[in-house]
Structure formats: structure tokens, C-alpha cells
Design an enzyme around this catalytic site. Structure first.
Site, short mmCIF file in Angstrom:
data_model
loop_
_atom_site.label_atom_id
_atom_site.label_comp_id
_atom_site.label_asym_id
_atom_site.label_seq_id
_atom_site.Cartn_x
_atom_site.Cartn_y
_atom_site.Cartn_z
N CYS A 140 39.94 45.43 37.25
CA CYS A 140 40.41 46.72 36.56
C CYS A 140 41.13 47.51 37.61
O CYS A 140 40.85 47.33 39.10
CB CYS A 140 39.47 47.49 36.13
N GLY A 187 44.19 43.02 36.47
CA GLY A 187 43.73 43.03 35.20
C GLY A 187 44.88 42.64 34.08
O GLY A 187 45.80 43.43 34.21
N GLY A 238 34.75 49.64 37.54
CA GLY A 238 33.47 49.34 38.18
C GLY A 238 32.44 49.15 37.02
O GLY A 238 32.93 48.62 35.92
N TYR A 271 39.94 39.59 48.96
CA TYR A 271 40.83 38.85 47.63
C TYR A 271 41.35 39.63 46.78
O TYR A 271 42.70 39.34 46.53
CB TYR A 271 39.83 37.81 46.95
N CYS A 329 27.62 39.69 41.55
CA CYS A 329 28.09 41.13 41.85
C CYS A 329 27.66 41.77 40.52
O CYS A 329 27.70 41.23 39.53
CB CYS A 329 29.60 41.27 42.01
#
Lengths: 455, 455, 455, 455
Positions: free
Chosen positions: C7, C33, C108, C249, C389
Site C-alpha cells: 500500500c 498497490g 500496515g 524489494y 509477515c
């Protein structure tokens, strides 16, 4: 609910915002074709074309109309007849050729398309679609003639069948109608501007006054720079045979067609139908919208009260999704809904404009009966439809026309009506003010003014 | 052509393909709102929602309907009343809350929205749109109640005003109608399936039979697993006051509203109008489509012939592009076109359902006169509209209602009619079979059953 | 080609044309995104929101941006993490509540969403989507606090996990970052305007200068009327643990992340990888685009020539239609094509940023080998990815991460490489200038700074 | 960032799912034209065409591809050269004519279009667009020849200029290349299927092997029923002059063009450029993507480190909305962003493929300098571009080419570079392995193999 509608044309010159006026015209002619729409306008730069599948309101936006500048325009609403329902067959057609840019659209159907096309192909011409409009443009372009106008004349001398056409060139707007005048084409006026339209309802919306029809076999030339419109009759004179079905079904009731009120003709059909096929009943109910005027006439003549025993849902669009596991047919029900309290226990005279295959009529009769009607007397505001049309109307093949293979008594049984009465041919003629020669009745009697296919 | 329409709701359970049936129902209710449409369905996985701006036929596709699986569904067609015409205000609304997922849609308007909203916000609640549907959902979610059903009851005890609402939960389909029953809500049946709809025309299309109305103040609970629907009357009983305007204008003529035929009521209004305001004339002409039934009644009672002197173009869409340099107004002309040959030289009785601001009526009278009518006698199938509606109908502010500030004689002059006659209040009551208490006539007499705003 | 991106957020105030500046910012953050985009702007009238599925360039048009007036705006580009890839989950979220209108978007993932949501629902709150943004808004709205600012602080004290968030209110633009600073959030300046962005590449496009990061645990308040931005540190201080994968990345190489050049960090990873896992070879080839910088570093350190032995087709869109009867897999081939003449006969060092499931790496190794490479030595610019994650990145479940269940030798065999070398953890730390505590390495070592789920 | 790209063609027969394979091919050729795309397939029923404006991924859907059945297909991606960027100019073109249905698409530009068109129009032919493809089809259709194949030969004998064309008939797939071979056309094979493509990168995606180029002046005929492809050389042999700019800029680096690796040629250009124009510097930076290979060559030869000091945003779409009140130019900045930390304080060698008008180069140099570069040495991987192209590439008029009116020193000043070095003509020739006769260098030296316009 008979044959599907065929096409509408509209043209205007000279006129500021010609494309926007044409948009208005097509808006009023939308009932003549909902598959595709197109406008070609012309200014000093050349001709500008936009055409696409869909309703007039969807095909044109402010942006699109801004890209169609100029002082003259022609437009078309299309219901596919010949040529397949493909995007490439939308009108107008625009070519770059001997006479510069030329755009054409028409309502009607040539009967010798195949022969002409074969000859033109043999002569080295090519086509981008199956449309007979392209054939007309090719004939014009290859005519032995020095001027566009003469070339159009030469082309029309070769074309057989039905056409009410509009041509836009770099200099002029031309209108022409085949010698039999199969399809309508009205001419109007607003100030110094000439307007052409399949029906006069488009004149009402743009604010033009109806002047007269383009005559069968006539060509009218409107110079784009202004000045008087000229008329020519370059084609051999024949007995005009305008399509009577415009009066029965196609045209909007508020239009004049062939100079005559559609609504008045339909009401008269209803009156004569009542006189020819009286019945003791409680209620006259039209199949909306096309049966309304005849039903009013039937009610007037018979004294039986009129009411809307069937309501039409006007929000029905092009798509309708049926439940997957249904066994019911939604074909007729989506559009038409019976008014139970009106019909219950009544002896109903149901008035429709025509019967094609018979299956829809059967469903409507059933629907009315299930809504409680005690008797259903079906009255049809035209004679039995026994022959196909080859002049621009999308009819089934002859063998699918129920009246071509069933006598009236059997049709009565098939559609499950208590009685069935068709308008007599002489009554139809009387309704449209004909002495017997003035209209094409081929779909009723097989008397084709032009050989159905080819020469 | 009076107030704009307001909203339609449809619900069904238990039923395979519930969303597709709801799609059918909304199709039939399209006339009640063309701005937006939505369906929420439920299966074992939870609730599934799709809503968007546009017509029902455009909002839903096979793909979309496939993504709305389940045994129960509710749907909505929207014409914006309060809340603005924004995408975020389309119905149904779906929340995740105390009772799991709950979806709601309604027809109507709460009068104490502002107060409720303020209190809920003070209590810590938040809203994503200005819709009063969200207020109802918040009231439900925060009610002092252990079950969803009791929570709905608690919420409805706080809500004032007009609502015919449908709620879909993980277990049940609920229908409820405010104690005055301002807005209609019919209940139908097909096999073991219960169906709800604003009007019965939707039952006709899905194939359900009308059973009865959800009563004012009633709540009906349909278990999604099957089993008997239960009825509760949890709200204080008051004198029902259903909106009379459904009969005058909103509802489709083929619907039953409050158990009574809309078409029959309208025809009776026309008859009584003719008796109250007779006139010597040649032709009764309706303003289509809403004036048709009353005009037929007027014609029947007066003996003056009826005909469609004005034709409506049913292809009119949401957009219409006017020429840029025009001085003409296309507002009325795009939709309505006079039939010159019918009107020319005639003394015309023009029948419309109502007059709001007066400007449209004036244009129509002018149009009829320009088409050649010698006299235009305007007859209105309801009393003078003098007050705004606060129960879910999009009316102008009171000061814009011409009858609120002008006596009838002045309105006659303003609209340039030769004579003008409104339906008398007692005739309206007679037409809908009311003894004087049974309907809401607030827009005619300012007698508001519920205080217009707030408590 | 590892985990999908997560995002991007962008905010600006006070600034004329705030929405258009935000559009620019989102354009630069598009790589973070591609599923959906949204902007909420604010003027004196209130807040204005537009969000939809699609690319930034498709979601916003001139018309849409004209409908987003005002002096402040926040925007979001979304790749779905939690919450499902549904339209209703696009950001920003806008509520009407205690503090008037409040809009929020964040990058997040809260780890205690479920618990918070359950508690809020128990307290009577409702949600319209599964998004944790709605949870944050609900916490704010229900906080024991008199001002919006204090309410945000109270809300953030309850939220666990990762968030870099932007809030737009009727008065201010707020930016906040969780105490660990998992996700990046940079602050910039242009004249009197404050700008926030996930990455500095957006500052470059709008023409703002990078000032500093919003600190972990910091809240910055920018008054919309102008005046100094204020900073608060209302949350308990903890050891910051920013996500190291931004450097590996996610971020664009031209961005500063955590104040440090992404490209420089990647190049250093490549250098250290070469030192740790040298190999005799002819060519260093990156898997484009994410492996490029590390491959340059590897080449520099090893002295082995660098070239683009694999070319990426940048026109690859969201849809790609495969032949129906194919047995070939187009997954990798649509995007990547080997350069045969470069690879043929060569011993190739193939540099990629990471290995997730292993299947893509295997296909790329095969592709390179089929193009003629004699040897393929795979070098990965990060340590083995062994854990999922929970802080906003869309990773597979742990059991699908090949390195979680296979030792390196087996992975080497699985992907069919001649040798395989991962970056050592200490080298990764050195590359990003960490002394061992400063980043979140949970995906490599399972050391989760915040408990993965719930409290 | 020089001239815009021109067009890509792809054809295949016999092959099940020919249209889907062509879709793949066009996907790989998307870089050669993003304005429009089209595919014409053929089965026993005839030819089927779909073309529209937009990217390949947008123009074709499953539904569209399902409507393109058959064993053979040709396709086209278009960047408008001549003919205007209008929908009507999308390829392929399909006619119904003497030889039945014939479809054609090509890459290139006829130099005698105007003369041919005028003659064909004089002969009675008509055109629907300004495209020279229609001229080719007309020549074929009107050729003095009995077979389609001979007709194509006759047509090609009249056409002057550049064309790599594919023709689909009811029997065969034909490929032809003009005698100079200006534009590329490769032939490949998969099983019994023959494939043609502008570049070999399309073969890689469909899984075909490159066999050889269609030779300049060659015509290859692939029977749709299967059987050996035949080759003819019906045109007068001349010295081939393939476009060298394919190697400099147009082609994808992973393609073979004229049988030679594009990437290898570009790298060699960079090497020779370094030898010819050495400079003391710290960093070699490409203008991405087209300058990358040459920059790698420059770095290799000079020993100066290479890095991506400018990053390209690959999400840049067709539309980009600039702030209304901005004074900044977003032209270059939207696509390219300098990497400040890399460039700051450095002496930079900036490598681009060409300079056209000079304005873009100036902006890039400025951008690099503003990012902190101490010196900017611009190196161009081709000679000064002094002449327009008439063979299918969209170049500005000669007077807009900066090198046509400014010596190199002045260009250096104009673009504000510290030094500027172009590739020497002999180095270009060496890079592509030419002995001085084998390529068209007209844009560098005005030596036009075919007279630019007309005969």
C-alpha cells in the site's frame, strides 16, 4: 407486436449545429431502430462520421457531437434487416472516391443487391460489409457521369427495390426515394433550412414544418451553401406503392406518413374492424402500444367500453436475465402485465395490430384469460399476413407466417381465442384512403410490385 | 408529471435463486426509482451485496447475479429523496455488528433522522452516508435487546415518520411498515416462499400471488430455513394514513396498492372530475402516461370522445443534449408531442394527474394550443397541491407549489388554460374508498399525521 | 519477485489543488498497490471522497478531480492485504461522527484487529467492511477524549501492529506511525505546505523536498489553515523496527526509505553477496526489475560482467488470456524473456531479491537454462524467508515458504540451480546500516516485535 | 526517447486457436504500437475481424477471442504514422472482393500512396480511410491477374516504399517484404505451423523457433490446409536497406532483428561510443529504457562504473492529469526520476539512444544536474539525426530535427551538456556489422533508397 421495425433517416442543410439537430431527429426516430445509430456531418474540412451500436442517447455525447461540426448532416437509426447485426453495418457509410467524400444512409432494401454486388466485384470493386448501402455508393462512384448528382441518378437507375436515402457530399445534401416510394420520406422546412425525415415526428422535435413528402422517384438536391432546393424526377414513373405497414404498425402515431395521420388511419381501422367483426363483449383492450388507436376505434364504433387491461412496462431494456431454473416463459410477461380486476369475469375484445407467427398472440390470449377474462375475442387491425417483405422490413420467412399455412379458423384455435377477426383488405384500403392501387399490400396478398429477389 | 417517484423495495425468502427473483421484482418496480439499484442476498457464507447507480438492467449482469447466491434476498430501486444523489446512498445498506451481518433497505423517510443521528453520534456511533437507513441500522444494533427481532422493534419505536422496510439477517427476512402505513408494502406467496414488494406488479412478474398488505405497524418475520412466517404488532396502534398519492400518480396502474386497484381508483377520479367540472368540449386528451386512466373516466362520464392527442416518446433516456444556440426549451417537447390533426380546431379537455410548480402544465397547455386546439380546459385528477411531503416523496419546498400561493383562478391564468378544474377533496376520498380518515392528504391540506421534522 | 506489494499513502496540506497533488503522489506510488486507489479532499464544505478499483490513472479523471476540491487531501493506492480484494475495502474511509467528518487511510496491518473489532461490536458499533481502517476510525470516534487529536492518541494506544496512517479532518491533516515504525512514512515540504508519503519518489514528482521521516511513535499535526506543524510522541517508546523488506524489494530504488537510499542498500547487498558466495562465472544477470541493483553490486564486487540476460515486458497488464489447449505455463514467460545470444553457453550468476514458494525461481532457472546457459548460479539478495509477515505484507502462510521447510541444499535442487547462495543476515544488516536492533527481520528469523495475532 | 514506434505485425497458420496465438504475439509486440490493435482470423465460414483503439490487453477479451475462430490469423499493433490516429485506421483491413474475403495488415509506409490512390479513385475505386493498407488491397483486387497470389505480386510491383505485410485469404497466409527490406519481418516455426512476426520476441512467447527472415523482395505463401510454405521473389532485386533504427531504438533488446541480436548491437554502439568520445567521469547513467545497453557498453569500454541514476516509472499510462495552476513541466518528470544520492557531486556520462528535437534531452540534462551532478557528458548512441523518415517511422519534419540546423557544438550548448558526443557513422555501421551498403541510414545522411514522396 409484429415485424420488427426497420430504420429511420434524418438529414438537414444548411444549418448551424447540423449534427445536434440530427441528433434530435434521431431521438424522435428511435422507435424505428435500436441496434445502432450514426451521424455524418460536413464542414469546410470535409465530412465527419460517428456511428456505433446502441441507442441514440448512448451513441452520442457532447464530446462526440463536438467532433461532428458543420452546416449539414445526415443520420440513421438502425434495426438490422439484411446485412447482419454487426457493428460494421451501421449507417451512414462514408467513402473517399471520385467525387471526394460522399456519405450515404438509407431506409429500405435493394432487391438486386446480390447481382449488383457480383457485377461490381467482377469489375474490381471491393466492399467492407454486406450492406446494400455500400453497393449504392459503389454504383454512384462508378457511374458514367461527370457530376455527383448525375452519378446518383445513374446509380438509382440500376438499383431495384426500396430505398429512401440521404446523401451528404462536399457541396450538397441529396434525398431520393425509389419509384414505388416503398418507404416514407418527408421534407420539412425551418427558415432557410431543408429537413428530411422518415417521419414527421422528428420535425416536431426540431421545430420544422412539414412541407410535403419526397415523391416516389424524386430526387431533391439541397445546396449546402444555401439557395433553393431543386427537384428532379430522373427515374421512370410507376404506380407508387408505399408500404401500408407504416400505417398499421411502424410509424409513431403522432407522425404524418405519406402526408396522412397515422393515428387517424389506425382509429379508422379499428372502427371498420368493429363493423366487420362485431361481438357482444364487456371491454375493449388493446395490446399496447401498437394496438391502442385501433382499439379506441373499435370501442367507439361498437360502444363497448375501452380500457387498458394490459399494461406495458416501458423500462424494458435490451437485456433481461431470466432465473436459471425457471420453467416459465418471460418473453411476453416482462413487457406486458394484465390488470386482473379489470379483466376478471369480462368478455374481452383484444385488439392487436397483426399476427406474425402466432406464438406471441397465443401467449397474450392466455395471459388475458389467466387474469380472469371469461371470453377473449381477438381482433387484428390488418388482414392475415401471408407473405414476407423484401422491401426493408424484417419479416420471418413465409413458411413461418401462421396465416400462410393456416386458415383463420385454425388460427383461432391455435391462439386459443373465442373468436378471431382480421381487418378485411377493402377496409384496410378504406382506412388509408386508397382506391386499390396506392399501397404495397404484398405481405397480405403476395402482389410484389418489384420481383422479390434480383431482377 | 408531478413529484418524482420515490423508491421500490422487494424481498423474498426462502427461495432458490433469491437474487434473480429479486432482480425480476426490481425490474417491475423500476418506475419507482431510476437512480440506483441494489440487491443483498444471503447464503450459508453470509450476506452478499451489490449496488450501483443506474437502471436495474444495467446494474445487474449474469456475473453480478452469480455473485449473489443464496436462499433469501432484498432489493431496492432508488430515486433520491433525502441523502443526495450519491453512489454512497444506494440501498441496501449492510453492516457487520452485534447481530452479525444485517442488511436493510426501505421506502420512506424518517422525520426524526436528525435528532436520532445526533444522539447516535453523541453516543459514539459513526455513519458513512447521510442515509436514514444507516440510522435505522444503528438503532437496531444499539437497541437494548437480546435478539435481532427485538432490536428491530426497539429501533422502530424510536423512528418517526414513514418507512416500509425490509431487513435481511443471517436467519430471517423481516418486513415492517410504520404505524401510519404511509408507504405501501404488499405480501405475496409462491409455494412455500414469502415475497414482499412495494407494489403487486412485481408479484405478477415473479409469479407470486398477492396475499395481503403488511399492515401499518406490523412486522412480519420469515425464517430463512422455512417454516411459517410470524406476525407481530409491536408498535402503538394509530389511525393508518397511507399516502393517497400512490393512487394518484406513483403506482403502476396494474398494481394493487393498499389492496385496491390503482387503475380503478384513477378512473373513478376522472369520472368524479367530469361530474364536478363539466365542460362543453370535443375531445378528452390525457397527459401521458399518468393522466390516462383519469382521462378515460372523464370521457366515460362526460361522453366526450377520448384520444391520445399527446404522444409520449418512451425512448427518452437519462441524457438529452440540446443544441447550444437554441432558444427553444426542449424540457417537455423531448417527451411529449402533440398530434396536430387530432387537436386542430378542437375544444380540448386536457387531463393531468396534478400541478406542482405550474411551469410544466403551462408548457403543455401552450403546446396543445400551438397544435391548433381552440380551447384548452385543464382538469387535474387531485386537489390543489399546497404542502410539501415529509414522508418519502421528493416534493419542492412549499413556496414553490403554485397552489400554495395562488388561488385557482390565478393558476388558470398562469397556465393559460381556458378553464381549470381540480378534483374536490371529497371526490378524491370517494375515489379511493375513504371515509375521511383513512389516507394521508397532507400535501393537499397540511394535516400532517406526524410532525414534519424532528419529534 | 517475492511478496506482493502492500500500500502507499500520500497526504498534503495546506495546498491549493490538494487532490491533484495527491493524484501526482499516488501516481509515483503506484508500484505499492495496483488494485484500488482513492483520494479524500477537504474544503470549507466538508470532505469529498472518491475511491474505486483500478490504477490511479484509471480511477481519476479531470471530472473526478474537479469533484475533489479543497486545501488538504489524503490518498491511497491499495494492494489487498487483509480485508479481501473487494471494492468496499478501498481507502480512504470516511465517517460522519462525533468529530464531524473524519477520513483515514493507512499502510500496515493491525495485529489485534479481531479483538478490537469484537469489543467494538459488543459495544454497539457497526462496520461496513472487514478493513482495520474502520476499526481505527471507530476507536477514534469512541475514545474518551474531547478533541479529535486526543481521540487519535487514545485510539493508537489501543492499536497493536503496523500502521503509517494519514487522517484528514475538518481542521487538520494528521500523520502517525506505529511505535515500531514498521512501515515507512516520510515528511516533506514545499513552501508552507507539508507533505507526507510512503516513499520520497512522490516528493520528487510533486516538487517537495524531503525533510525527515515521521518518527516511530510520532504524530504530526498539520493545521489546514496554515501555521506550524506540531509533533507529539504520545505512545510508549520502544526500539524501532522498520521493515527491512522495503529496502530489499518494495520501495522504488529512487526513493529514500528510513532516510536511506534504497538503491545504495541494494547495491551493497549485491556486493556482500558476491563476497559471501563467490562463483566462477561469465555473466551476472538480474531478474528484472527488483534484482537489478543487487546484480550490479555483485558484478562490481566479483568483476564478472553484468548484462540484461532477461528482458521484462512492461506492457503486461492485469489480464492475460492463455490459449485454451496449451500445456505450457505462461506465468513467468509473459513478463520475462531470456536473451538467448547472451546466455548461450554461459555460466550465469542469476540475482533475484528473494525466494518465496520456490516455484517461480524454479521456472526462471529453467528458462535461463533452456536459453542455453551452461550453469546457473542463483544468488538471493536476502536471507532465507522462513516466516510470514503480520505487519502489512501479503505473504503466504509459513508452510508455503520453501525456506521454512527445506534446507538450502534442497532448495538448490528444487529450483534446479547449480549453486544457490543467500545473503547472510549480518550482511543484510550491514547493507542497511543496522547494528542489529534497528529493523524488523521477522520474515527471516521469526523474531516478531509484536505478537503476530491478537494481544 | 526518440521517434515514436511504428507498428508490429504477427501471423500464423495453420494452427488451432490461431487468434489466441496471435493475441500472444501482439502482446509481445505491444512496444511497437499502443494506439490500436486488431486480429483477423479465418475458418471455413470466412474471415472474422476485431479491431479497436487501445492496448492489446484491453482490445481483446475471452468473448472477443471466442468470436475469432479458425486455423489462421493475422494481427497488428498500431502506432499511427500516416493516416491519422483514428479508429477507422486500425489494422487489419478486410475486404470482400474478386478473390472473396481478403485481410491485410502491414508495418511500413508506401511513398507513392497519393499517386496510387489518385489513380485508383480515377478508376472508380473508393476508400473508407486514408490508410495505405486500403490502397494495397485495392491494387490487389484490381490487378490483371487470375489468382490472388499473382494479384498480390502485381500490386507489390506498383507499390513503392516500405512494407512488411501479412495477408490472410480464404486459402492462405501470405507474407511479403518490400525489395529494400526497410522494415523487419521474421519467420518462425512450431511443428507444422508457420509464424511471422516483426520481431522474434513474439516467437519466444508463443513458443516458436526463429527460422530466418522473410527476405527483402520475398513473398512467402503458407497454405491454410497445411503443406509446405512456398517462397517467391517476384520483385526486381535491389540492394537491401533495412532500417538501422530498429537496432538503435525500436526493437526489444531480446529480439533478433535482421537475424542479429539487438542487445549485442546496442552494447557495441556503447563500446565504440566510449572509444570515440572518451571522458573522465565517475558514473555512466542510461536514459532508461532505450539507453541501457549502450550505457553498459560505454561503461565496459571506459571502465567507468554503470548505475541507474535515473529511474523510470513503468506505470505511466496514456493519461496524466497535471495540476491546473502549475508552472512546472511534468513531461519528463512523470516518467523519469533522478536518483539524487547517486548523482550528487558526480561527473556523469549520460547515455541516450538519440536526440530528436533536443528539448527532451535538455530537460533530462537539467534534471540530472539539479539532482546534483557536477558535470553532465551526453553520449548519443547514433549519429546526428538530420533527416525525416518516409518509410514508416513517425519523425518530425526535417526543420524540427535539431541536428538538421545546428552543429554539434551548438546542440551541446542548447541541451546544456558539458560535452556531447554522437556515435560516428562508421561506428554505427561496425556495430550492426555493415560494410556500408546494407542498411538505410537516411535519417542520418539523407541518402533515401526510395524517393521520399511519389514515384
Amino acid at each position: 407486436m409484429p415485424f420488427r421495425d426497420e430504420c429511420g433517416v434524418f438529414g438537414i442543410a444548411p444549418q448551424a449545429e447540423a449534427a445536434r439537430q440530427t441528433y434530435l431527429g434521431l431521438y424522435a426516430l428511435q422507435h424505428r431502430g435500436q441496434e445502432a445509430a450514426g451521424i455524418c456531418s460536413g464542414d469546410a474540412e470535409g465530412l465527419h462520421l460517428h456511428k456505433a451500436q446502441g441507442y441514440v442517447a448512448d451513441v452520442f455525447s457532447e464530446t462526440v457531437l463536438d467532433a461532428l461540426p458543420g452546416d449539414a448532416a445526415i443520420g440513421h437509426t438502425r434495426y438490422s434487416t439484411t446485412g447482419g447485426n454487426v457493428a460494421s453495418a451501421a449507417h451512414p457509410f462514408l467513402i473517399h472516391g471520385r467525387f471526394g467524400q460522399v456519405a450515404l444512409c438509407h431506409n429500405g432494401n435493394l432487391t438486386n443487391t446480390e447481382a449488383l454486388r457480383a457485377r461490381l466485384i467482377a469489375d474490381g470493386h471491393t466492399f467492407t460489409s454486406p450492406s446494400d448501402s455500400e453497393v449504392l455508393l459503389a454504383l454512384i462512384n462508378r457511374a458514367q457521369a461527370d457530376t455527383l448528382e448525375d452519378a446518383v441518378v445513374a446509380a438509382l437507375r440500376e438499383a431495384k427495390g426500396a430505398y429512401s436515402l440521404l446523401i451528404l457530399t462536399e457541396d450538397a445534401l441529396l434525398a431520393a426515394r425509389d419509384p414505388h416510394g416503398f418507404r416514407p420520406l418527408a421534407m420539412g422546412r425551418m427558415g432557410g433550412t431543408t429537413v428530411f425525415s422518415s417521419e414527421t415526428c422528428a420535425f416536431d422535435l426540431v421545430g420544422a414544418a412539414y412541407v410535403r413528402d419526397v415523391e416516389p422517384g424524386e430526387m431533391v438536391i439541397v445546396p449546402r451553401q444555401g439557395g433553393e432546393a431543386r427537384s428532379r424526377f430522373p427515374l421512370p414513373r410507376v404506380q407508387p406503392r408505399p408500404c401500408v405497414f407504416e400505417h398499421i404498425y411502424f410509424a409513431r402515431p403522432d407522425s404524418l406518413v405519406y402526408g396522412q395521420s397515422v393515428m387517424a388511419a389506425r382509429r379508422e381501422m379499428g372502427r371498420l374492424l368493429a363493423r366487420r367483426h362485431p361481438v357482444e363483449a364487456d371491454l375493449v383492450v388493446p395490446v399496447p402500444d401498437s394496438g391502442v388507436s385501433a382499439a379506441l376505434g373499435y370501442s367507439e364504433e361498437s360502444g363497448i367500453p375501452f380500457d387498458f387491461g394490459i399494461i406495458r412496462n416501458h423500462y424494458v431494456g435490451r437485456t433481461f436475465i431470466e432465473p436459471k431454473q425457471t420453467i416459465r416463459s418471460f418473453g411476453v410477461k416482462v413487457k406486458l402485465n394484465p390488470v386482473r380486476h379489470l379483466l376478471a369475469g369480462k368478455r374481452v375484445v383484444l385488439v392487436d395490430d397483426s399476427i406474425v407467427r402466432g406464438t406471441t398472440s397465443k401467449k397474450i390470449v392466455q395471459m388475458v384469460r389467466e387474469a380472469g377474462a371469461r371470453e377473449v375475442h381477438l381482433r387484428i387491425a390488418c388482414p392475415p399476413t401471408t407473405h414476407s417483405c423484401f422491401y426493408g422490413i424484417d419479416t420471418p420467412k413465409r413458411q413461418h407466417l401462421i396465416a400462410s399455412y393456416m386458415p383463420v379458423e385454425e388460427i383461432t384455435a391455435f391462439v386459443e381465442a373465442d373468436t378471431l377477426g382480421y381487418l378485411a383488405m377493402e377496409d384496410l384500403q378504406a382506412s388509408v384512403g386508397d382506391d386499390g392501387q396506392g399501397f404495397c399490400y404484398a405481405c397480405f396478398n403476395g402482389d410484389y410490385p418489384v420481383a422479390p429477389s434480383g431482377e
